[in-house]
Motif scaffolding. Structure first.
Motif, PDB file in Angstrom:
ATOM      1  N   ALA A  50       0.829  -1.203   0.000  1.00 14.94           N
ATOM      2  CA  ALA A  50       0.000   0.000   0.000  1.00 14.94           C
ATOM      3  C   ALA A  50       0.860   1.249   0.000  1.00 14.94           C
ATOM      4  N   ASP A  51       2.168   1.064  -0.123  1.00 14.32           N
ATOM      5  CA  ASP A  51       3.142   2.152  -0.237  1.00 14.32           C
ATOM      6  C   ASP A  51       3.689   2.127  -1.668  1.00 14.32           C
ATOM      7  N   TYR A  52       3.545   3.233  -2.384  1.00 14.03           N
ATOM      8  CA  TYR A  52       3.982   3.248  -3.787  1.00 14.03           C
ATOM      9  C   TYR A  52       5.482   3.048  -3.925  1.00 14.03           C
ATOM     10  N   GLY A  53       6.226   3.394  -2.886  1.00 13.14           N
ATOM     11  CA  GLY A  53       7.667   3.170  -2.923  1.00 13.14           C
ATOM     12  C   GLY A  53       8.005   1.691  -3.060  1.00 13.14           C
ATOM     13  N   THR A  54       7.187   0.834  -2.470  1.00 13.30           N
ATOM     14  CA  THR A  54       7.408  -0.609  -2.555  1.00 13.30           C
ATOM     15  C   THR A  54       7.041  -1.143  -3.931  1.00 13.30           C
ATOM     16  N   THR A  55       5.850  -0.799  -4.400  1.00 13.86           N
ATOM     17  CA  THR A  55       5.397  -1.336  -5.688  1.00 13.86           C
ATOM     18  C   THR A  55       6.202  -0.762  -6.850  1.00 13.86           C
ATOM     19  N   PHE A  56       6.634   0.498  -6.740  1.00 10.71           N
ATOM     20  CA  PHE A  56       7.439   1.083  -7.806  1.00 10.71           C
ATOM     21  C   PHE A  56       8.802   0.404  -7.894  1.00 10.71           C
ATOM     22  N   ALA A  57       9.366   0.050  -6.733  1.00 14.03           N
ATOM     23  CA  ALA A  57      10.643  -0.677  -6.731  1.00 14.03           C
ATOM     24  C   ALA A  57      10.492  -2.034  -7.421  1.00 14.03           C
ATOM     25  N   LEU A  58       9.376  -2.723  -7.161  1.00  9.71           N
ATOM     26  CA  LEU A  58       9.118  -3.998  -7.838  1.00  9.71           C
ATOM     27  C   LEU A  58       8.960  -3.787  -9.340  1.00  9.71           C
ATOM     28  N   GLY A  59       8.275  -2.703  -9.718  1.00  4.22           N
ATOM     29  CA  GLY A  59       8.103  -2.395 -11.129  1.00  4.22           C
ATOM     30  C   GLY A  59       9.422  -2.094 -11.822  1.00  4.22           C
ATOM     31  N   ILE A  60      10.308  -1.385 -11.147  1.00  2.00           N
ATOM     32  CA  ILE A  60      11.616  -1.042 -11.725  1.00  2.00           C
ATOM     33  C   ILE A  60      12.467  -2.305 -11.906  1.00  2.00           C
ATOM     34  N   ILE A  61      12.433  -3.207 -10.922  1.00  2.00           N
ATOM     35  CA  ILE A  61      13.198  -4.458 -11.047  1.00  2.00           C
ATOM     36  C   ILE A  61      12.706  -5.255 -12.251  1.00  2.00           C
ATOM     37  N   THR A  62      11.391  -5.357 -12.389  1.00  2.00           N
ATOM     38  CA  THR A  62      10.815  -6.065 -13.528  1.00  2.00           C
ATOM     39  C   THR A  62      11.171  -5.372 -14.840  1.00  2.00           C
ATOM     40  N   PHE A  63      11.119  -4.050 -14.854  1.00  2.00           N
ATOM     41  CA  PHE A  63      11.448  -3.268 -16.044  1.00  2.00           C
ATOM     42  C   PHE A  63      12.887  -3.537 -16.487  1.00  2.00           C
ATOM     43  N   CYS A  64      13.805  -3.547 -15.532  1.00  3.38           N
ATOM     44  CA  CYS A  64      15.216  -3.812 -15.857  1.00  3.38           C
ATOM     45  C   CYS A  64      15.390  -5.229 -16.394  1.00  3.38           C
ATOM     46  N   LEU A  65      14.679  -6.191 -15.810  1.00  2.15           N
ATOM     47  CA  LEU A  65      14.778  -7.570 -16.269  1.00  2.15           C
ATOM     48  C   LEU A  65      14.224  -7.718 -17.680  1.00  2.15           C
ATOM     49  N   ILE A  66      13.125  -7.037 -17.966  1.00  4.91           N
ATOM     50  CA  ILE A  66      12.522  -7.090 -19.299  1.00  4.91           C
ATOM     51  C   ILE A  66      13.507  -6.618 -20.356  1.00  4.91           C
ATOM     52  N   HIS A  67      14.141  -5.487 -20.107  1.00  6.57           N
ATOM     53  CA  HIS A  67      15.021  -4.921 -21.126  1.00  6.57           C
ATOM     54  C   HIS A  67      16.391  -5.582 -21.134  1.00  6.57           C
ATOM     55  N   PHE A  68      16.780  -6.202 -20.042  1.00  7.85           N
ATOM     56  CA  PHE A  68      17.983  -7.030 -20.067  1.00  7.85           C
ATOM     57  C   PHE A  68      17.775  -8.195 -21.030  1.00  7.85           C
ATOM     58  N   CYS A  69      16.602  -8.833 -20.918  1.00 12.61           N
ATOM     59  CA  CYS A  69      16.291  -9.943 -21.827  1.00 12.61           C
ATOM     60  C   CYS A  69      16.140  -9.461 -23.264  1.00 12.61           C
ATOM     61  N   GLN A  70      15.603  -8.264 -23.425  1.00 11.76           N
ATOM     62  CA  GLN A  70      15.427  -7.727 -24.775  1.00 11.76           C
ATOM     63  C   GLN A  70      16.773  -7.556 -25.476  1.00 11.76           C
ATOM     64  N   PHE A  71      17.729  -6.950 -24.795  1.00  9.20           N
ATOM     65  CA  PHE A  71      19.034  -6.720 -25.421  1.00  9.20           C
ATOM     66  C   PHE A  71      19.870  -8.002 -25.496  1.00  9.20           C
ATOM     67  N   LYS A  72      19.544  -8.980 -24.651  1.00 10.25           N
ATOM     68  CA  LYS A  72      20.289 -10.235 -24.678  1.00 10.25           C
ATOM     69  C   LYS A  72      19.801 -11.161 -25.782  1.00 10.25           C
ATOM     70  N   TYR A  73      18.511 -11.195 -26.020  1.00 11.56           N
ATOM     71  CA  TYR A  73      17.946 -12.184 -26.940  1.00 11.56           C
ATOM     72  C   TYR A  73      17.446 -11.591 -28.261  1.00 11.56           C
ATOM     73  N   GLN A  74      17.534 -10.289 -28.439  1.00 13.60           N
ATOM     74  CA  GLN A  74      17.115  -9.686 -29.697  1.00 13.60           C
ATOM     75  C   GLN A  74      18.257  -8.861 -30.278  1.00 13.60           C
ATOM     76  N   SER A  75      18.282  -8.767 -31.582  1.00 12.27           N
ATOM     77  CA  SER A  75      19.290  -7.934 -32.239  1.00 12.27           C
ATOM     78  C   SER A  75      18.874  -6.472 -32.161  1.00 12.27           C
ATOM     79  N   LEU A  76      19.854  -5.582 -32.305  1.00 13.15           N
ATOM     80  CA  LEU A  76      19.558  -4.156 -32.282  1.00 13.15           C
ATOM     81  C   LEU A  76      18.640  -3.776 -33.441  1.00 13.15           C
ATOM     82  N   LYS A  77      18.787  -4.475 -34.557  1.00 14.77           N
ATOM     83  CA  LYS A  77      17.932  -4.200 -35.707  1.00 14.77           C
ATOM     84  C   LYS A  77      16.478  -4.502 -35.392  1.00 14.77           C
ATOM     85  N   LYS A  78      16.224  -5.627 -34.771  1.00 13.62           N
ATOM     86  CA  LYS A  78      14.853  -5.997 -34.439  1.00 13.62           C
ATOM     87  C   LYS A  78      14.269  -5.039 -33.409  1.00 13.62           C
ATOM     88  N   ILE A  79      15.074  -4.637 -32.446  1.00 13.78           N
ATOM     89  CA  ILE A  79      14.594  -3.688 -31.432  1.00 13.78           C
ATOM     90  C   ILE A  79      14.189  -2.380 -32.097  1.00 13.78           C
TER      91      ILE A  79
END
Length: 244
Positions: A121-150
């Motif tokens: 119920a504290d946005y500081g907690t949920t935003f931190a979870l969102g940021i961790i997920t966001f970083c993981l999403i784009h880590f996978c994007q740059f790891k498994y996709q070419s720059l051209k496809k991105i």
């Protein structure tokens, strides 16, 4: 301090706000320890204690499992099934992360049953979870996709040599952690506010029947929001493995 951590329920003192407990100086700045930090610590200690007990139990697992071992195996198999059903062959790489945030968010959501102010119920907690997920999403994007496809995806639906849609797609990418965190935060906070108002304004008749509201706001809604957050996380990550 205890009254600040446990939500107040007096008719003359309806309180569901975040309170600072004490502060300290760090690199010349004042840093506050709030009720959210304490509630997160309590949830983490409970989960760590459960994990230690579970680890010891599984090290000495018997061929005929007892009740506790059955519960552990049921939890693991359910979480494995959910992740595998959504992410397919990529599931083994992310099952630990998804299972961890699922259990943490669920325990945080239902902590209101024990008188705590839910950390989610504290946005500081949920935003931190969102940021961790966001970083993981784009880590996978740059790891498994070419720059051209991105680049092609960021310019879609127009051709890559006409990047008119690039700013709009960029904003939609930046909005992912905000939408994830706001959805979880708003739903948990609304339940927290509703229960505080029930106990504050109807304290004289709030006997037994509020249990039905707790069953909805803390258990049902908390479980649904946990599932939604994890399902969206798995969906966003799985999209990074798609190939043309």
């Amino acid at each position: 301090m205890t009254n600040a951590i446990v939500m107040s329920s007096g008719a003359d003192n309806i309180d569901f706000m975040i309170h600072g407990l004490f502060s300290y100086r760090l690199f010349g700045n004042e840093v506050w320890i709030t009720t959210s930090h304490v509630c997160i610590l309590i949830v983490m200690l409970v989960l760590i204690g459960f994990a230690v007990i579970a680890n010891v139990k599984m090290r000495n697992a018997t061929e005929v499992p007892d009740t506790f071992q059955n519960v552990l195996e049921l939890i693991v198999s359910m979480l494995d099934g959910v992740v595998e059903g959504t992410m397919g062959k990529s599931a083994p790489k992310f099952v630990n992360y998804i299972s961890t945030i699922f259990i943490f968010i669920l325990m945080s959501n239902i902590s209101g049953l024990f008188g705590l102010r839910p950390p989610t119920a504290d946005y500081g907690t949920t935003f931190a979870l969102g940021i961790i997920t966001f970083c993981l999403i784009h880590f996978c994007q740059f790891k498994y996709q070419s720059l051209k496809k991105i680049w092609v995806d960021m310019c879609s639906p127009l051709p890559p040599w006409l990047p008119i849609w690039f700013p709009i797609n960029l904003i939609s990418e930046i909005a992912v952690p905000i939408s994830l965190s706001l959805r979880l935060f708003a739903n948990v906070l609304s339940g927290t506010v509703m229960m505080a108002l029930v106990y504050g304004l109807l304290s004289k008749i709030a006997v037994i029947w509020p249990a039905a509201l707790h069953a909805y706001f803390d258990l049902f809604s908390g479980a649904i929001q946990t599932y939604v957050f994890c399902m969206l996380t798995m969906t966003y990550i799985s999209q990074q493995f798609e190939t043309d």
